[in-house]
Design a protein around this motif. Sequence first.
Motif, PDB file in Angstrom:
ATOM      1  N   SER A  70       0.830  -1.208   0.000  1.00 53.51           N
ATOM      2  CA  SER A  70       0.000   0.000   0.000  1.00 53.51           C
ATOM      3  C   SER A  70       0.860   1.252   0.000  1.00 53.51           C
ATOM      4  O   SER A  70       0.569   2.224  -0.705  1.00 53.51           O
ATOM      5  CB  SER A  70      -0.925   0.010   1.220  1.00 53.51           C
ATOM      6  N   GLY A  72       3.908   1.454  -1.171  1.00 56.50           N
ATOM      7  CA  GLY A  72       4.533   1.548  -2.496  1.00 56.50           C
ATOM      8  C   GLY A  72       3.585   2.071  -3.551  1.00 56.50           C
ATOM      9  O   GLY A  72       3.949   2.925  -4.358  1.00 56.50           O
ATOM     10  N   VAL A  73       2.354   1.551  -3.556  1.00 60.66           N
ATOM     11  CA  VAL A  73       1.376   2.019  -4.537  1.00 60.66           C
ATOM     12  C   VAL A  73       1.054   3.488  -4.308  1.00 60.66           C
ATOM     13  O   VAL A  73       0.959   4.279  -5.252  1.00 60.66           O
ATOM     14  CB  VAL A  73       0.099   1.151  -4.476  1.00 60.66           C
ATOM     15  N   ALA A  75       2.995   5.787  -2.993  1.00 59.29           N
ATOM     16  CA  ALA A  75       4.130   6.602  -3.429  1.00 59.29           C
ATOM     17  C   ALA A  75       4.184   6.665  -4.947  1.00 59.29           C
ATOM     18  O   ALA A  75       4.464   7.721  -5.523  1.00 59.29           O
ATOM     19  CB  ALA A  75       5.429   6.024  -2.865  1.00 59.29           C
ATOM     20  N   GLY A  76       3.906   5.548  -5.618  1.00 60.03           N
ATOM     21  CA  GLY A  76       3.924   5.547  -7.081  1.00 60.03           C
ATOM     22  C   GLY A  76       2.845   6.438  -7.670  1.00 60.03           C
ATOM     23  O   GLY A  76       3.092   7.198  -8.606  1.00 60.03           O
ATOM     24  N   ILE A  77       1.655   6.354  -7.117  1.00 67.92           N
ATOM     25  CA  ILE A  77       0.558   7.183  -7.607  1.00 67.92           C
ATOM     26  C   ILE A  77       0.854   8.652  -7.353  1.00 67.92           C
ATOM     27  O   ILE A  77       0.561   9.515  -8.182  1.00 67.92           O
ATOM     28  CB  ILE A  77      -0.773   6.762  -6.934  1.00 67.92           C
ATOM     29  N   THR A  78       1.470   8.944  -6.201  1.00 69.64           N
ATOM     30  CA  THR A  78       1.827  10.328  -5.910  1.00 69.64           C
ATOM     31  C   THR A  78       2.846  10.834  -6.926  1.00 69.64           C
ATOM     32  O   THR A  78       2.745  11.970  -7.399  1.00 69.64           O
ATOM     33  CB  THR A  78       2.386  10.439  -4.482  1.00 69.64           C
ATOM     34  N   GLY A  79       3.827   9.988  -7.275  1.00 72.64           N
ATOM     35  CA  GLY A  79       4.813  10.388  -8.282  1.00 72.64           C
ATOM     36  C   GLY A  79       4.171  10.636  -9.631  1.00 72.64           C
ATOM     37  O   GLY A  79       4.493  11.612 -10.317  1.00 72.64           O
ATOM     38  N   LEU A  80       3.246   9.760 -10.039  1.00 70.40           N
ATOM     39  CA  LEU A  80       2.557   9.971 -11.308  1.00 70.40           C
ATOM     40  C   LEU A  80       1.717  11.242 -11.285  1.00 70.40           C
ATOM     41  O   LEU A  80       1.670  11.981 -12.271  1.00 70.40           O
ATOM     42  CB  LEU A  80       1.671   8.767 -11.625  1.00 70.40           C
ATOM     43  N   CYS A  82       2.286  13.926  -9.488  1.00 73.84           N
ATOM     44  CA  CYS A  82       3.189  15.086  -9.550  1.00 73.84           C
ATOM     45  C   CYS A  82       3.700  15.293 -10.972  1.00 73.84           C
ATOM     46  O   CYS A  82       3.797  16.433 -11.448  1.00 73.84           O
ATOM     47  CB  CYS A  82       4.356  14.902  -8.592  1.00 73.84           C
TER      48      CYS A  82
END
Length: 157
Positions: A70, A72-73, A75-80, A82
């Motif tokens: 959770s 990791g997902v 953080a990844g969604i936040t990066g996308l 941004c």
Amino acid sequence: MTTDPKHLTDSEASAEARRLILEAYRPEVPAAPTYFRDTTPVPAFGTTPPVPQPDSRIVPQWAAGVAVASIGVGAGITGLGCGAWLLLQGLASVTLTGVLAVTLPFAGVGVAATAIGSALARVRRASTTNVYKGTVVQRTEVTATARGLFSRAKAGR
């Protein structure tokens, strides 16, 4: 007092019901305390000594894996998100001068490619000689057959 349920009076039935309920809900194991009070005296000044606080919680492996996944997902969604925000901010600040400055090199390459292509086409055209030998037959008959919903037109050969 009779224990046969068919012959009990109302007061006897009430007393028997009370007895059965108390017997059913009587705790068989004494309740464990849910608190701990440390009665050691606190020093008048300075820091207090550490008190051991054992931790007996056990987290299942699948729960720990779900928690890590959770994070990791997220953080990844936040990066996308941004990245999309930055892209859209850049697109929102597009000006005519900026577009011309970016496309000018591409336009120059396009003009040069067009000039080279037209020069090569003229060189080829000047040296090409078409020589036709034989008879030329021109047919203009058209045969149309209409069948059902679709129709076809065939050129004569």
